[in-house]
Design an enzyme around this catalytic site. Structure first.
Site, PDB file in Angstrom:
ATOM      1  N   HIS A   1      -8.313  -1.535   5.621  1.00  0.00           N
ATOM      2  CA  HIS A   1      -8.858  -2.804   6.170  1.00  0.00           C
ATOM      3  C   HIS A   1      -9.173  -3.737   5.079  1.00  0.00           C
ATOM      4  O   HIS A   1     -10.109  -3.215   4.342  1.00  0.00           O
ATOM      5  CB  HIS A   1     -10.080  -2.664   7.268  1.00  0.00           C
ATOM      6  CG  HIS A   1     -10.241  -3.852   7.831  1.00  0.00           C
ATOM      7  ND1 HIS A   1      -9.444  -4.503   8.937  1.00  0.00           N
ATOM      8  CD2 HIS A   1     -11.386  -4.642   7.758  1.00  0.00           C
ATOM      9  CE1 HIS A   1      -9.765  -5.680   9.182  1.00  0.00           C
ATOM     10  NE2 HIS A   1     -11.090  -5.837   8.576  1.00  0.00           N
TER      11      HIS A   1
ATOM     12  N   GLU B   1     -11.411   5.525  18.468  1.00  0.00           N
ATOM     13  CA  GLU B   1     -10.890   4.611  19.503  1.00  0.00           C
ATOM     14  C   GLU B   1     -10.919   3.135  19.526  1.00  0.00           C
ATOM     15  O   GLU B   1     -10.263   2.261  20.074  1.00  0.00           O
ATOM     16  CB  GLU B   1     -11.426   4.960  20.993  1.00  0.00           C
ATOM     17  CG  GLU B   1     -11.272   6.625  21.272  1.00  0.00           C
ATOM     18  CD  GLU B   1     -10.129   6.988  22.052  1.00  0.00           C
ATOM     19  OE1 GLU B   1      -9.457   5.777  22.679  1.00  0.00           O
ATOM     20  OE2 GLU B   1      -9.500   7.886  22.219  1.00  0.00           O
TER      21      GLU B   1
ATOM     22  N   ASN C   1       0.706  -1.143   0.085  1.00  0.00           N
ATOM     23  CA  ASN C   1      -0.026  -0.023  -0.201  1.00  0.00           C
ATOM     24  C   ASN C   1       0.804   1.431  -0.035  1.00  0.00           C
ATOM     25  O   ASN C   1       0.564   2.137  -0.714  1.00  0.00           O
ATOM     26  CB  ASN C   1      -0.928   0.017   1.171  1.00  0.00           C
ATOM     27  CG  ASN C   1      -2.297  -0.871   1.033  1.00  0.00           C
ATOM     28  OD1 ASN C   1      -3.144  -0.430   0.146  1.00  0.00           O
ATOM     29  ND2 ASN C   1      -2.352  -2.052   1.312  1.00  0.00           N
TER      30      ASN C   1
ATOM     31  N   ASN D   1      -6.702   4.346   8.008  1.00  0.00           N
ATOM     32  CA  ASN D   1      -6.239   2.995   7.833  1.00  0.00           C
ATOM     33  C   ASN D   1      -7.216   2.322   6.690  1.00  0.00           C
ATOM     34  O   ASN D   1      -8.248   2.905   6.258  1.00  0.00           O
ATOM     35  CB  ASN D   1      -6.710   2.393   9.041  1.00  0.00           C
ATOM     36  CG  ASN D   1      -6.442   0.950   9.233  1.00  0.00           C
ATOM     37  OD1 ASN D   1      -5.343   0.658   8.728  1.00  0.00           O
ATOM     38  ND2 ASN D   1      -7.141   0.160   9.681  1.00  0.00           N
TER      39      ASN D   1
HETATM   40  C1  GRF Z   1      -3.173  -5.106   3.974  1.00  0.00           C
HETATM   41  O1  GRF Z   1      -4.134  -6.057   3.465  1.00  0.00           O
HETATM   42  C2  GRF Z   1      -4.185  -3.956   4.729  1.00  0.00           C
HETATM   43  O2  GRF Z   1      -5.432  -3.914   4.221  1.00  0.00           O
HETATM   44  C3  GRF Z   1      -3.729  -4.402   6.158  1.00  0.00           C
HETATM   45  O3  GRF Z   1      -2.475  -4.952   6.094  1.00  0.00           O
HETATM   46  C4  GRF Z   1      -2.065  -5.314   4.822  1.00  0.00           C
HETATM   47  C5  GRF Z   1      -0.958  -4.437   4.339  1.00  0.00           C
HETATM   48  O4  GRF Z   1      -0.394  -4.914   3.253  1.00  0.00           O
HETATM   49  N1  GRF Z   1      -4.039  -3.354   6.930  1.00  0.00           N
HETATM   50  P1  GRF Z   1       0.855  -4.030   2.721  1.00  0.00           P
HETATM   51  O5  GRF Z   1       1.926  -4.142   3.749  1.00  0.00           O
HETATM   52  O6  GRF Z   1       0.354  -2.676   2.480  1.00  0.00           O
HETATM   53  O7  GRF Z   1       1.518  -4.753   1.370  1.00  0.00           O
END
Ligand code: GRF
Length: 204
Positions: A112, A145, A17, A110
């Site tokens: 998810h 939170e 990401n 974030n």
């Molecule tokens: C992703 O699946 C994200 O949704 C979750 O952790 C993973 C991180 O992947 N929170 P990367 O490190 O960005 O490849």
């Protein structure tokens, strides 16, 4: 030119990401700059990705701090010293303390790997498969939170196939993550978000 949105990206692992954010900045789609990448895992591949693109990295090892509050106060210090406007959690495997949330109120995003409020917490993809849903996906949200409970910014759905494994479903979801996370950050950068309670409207 308007000021670029200053990002601080927190990672613990692969950093795909992070990579999609870097790529979208370099393509000129995302009007932002990554001021700092912070990893709590010294072996995270995301560190290499950041370094390759000349982005400064700080490693904070969990074990080097007496408690969560001390860790988070160091995090706050580093992010503030870098004048970060928006904190991006990109696979950061730690729950943040209240002082941190207060220091960056409504300034922490974030991603998810499930359609919240279904399947919060770890292994969202595995939870979805085990439940037997036909559609899953990913969610970009602000952090509050709770665990994965903050206001939802963007979601994207993917189909779940009968022969999916955790790996195949995760890969399909990850592709969407890489699309919607930069998009959400760009909406923020453009001041397009209208936040009322837990409802977020994207203005035209
Ligand atoms: C992703 O699946 C994200 O949704 C979750 O952790 C993973 C991180 O992947 N929170 P990367 O490190 O960005 O490849």
């Amino acid at each position: 030119m308007a000021d670029l949105l200053k990002l601080g990206v927190l990672i613990s692992g692969n950093g795909s990401n992070l990579q999609s954010i870097i790529d979208n900045i370099e393509k000129g789609f995302l009007k932002a700059i990554i001021k700092i990448v912070i990893s709590n895992n010294p072996n995270a591949y995301g560190i290499t990705r950041a370094t390759k693109h000349g982005i400064p990295v700080v490693i904070l090892k969990n074990g080097d701090f007496k408690n969560k509050e001390d860790f988070d106060s160091e995090l706050i210090k580093i992010l503030k010293n870098n004048s970060v406007d928006l904190v991006i959690l990109a696979g950061f495997m730690r729950i943040l303390t209240s002082p941190f949330l207060k220091a960056f109120s409504q300034k922490i995003m974030n991603i998810h790997p499930a359609l919240l409020p279904s399947f919060p917490g770890i292994h969202g993809q595995k939870q979805a498969l085990e439940y037997g849903v036909k559609i899953s996906g990913c969610t970009v949200h602000f952090v509050d939170e709770g665990v994965d409970t903050g206001p939802i910014i963007i979601q994207s759905a993917v189909q779940v196939f009968d022969d999916d494994t955790e790996e195949t479903l995760s890969a399909r979801i990850l592709k969407e993550e890489h699309r919607i996370y930069p998009q959400a950050i760009q909406f923020y950068a453009e001041g397009k978000m209208e936040i009322k309670g837990r409802k977020i409207r994207i203005k035209n």
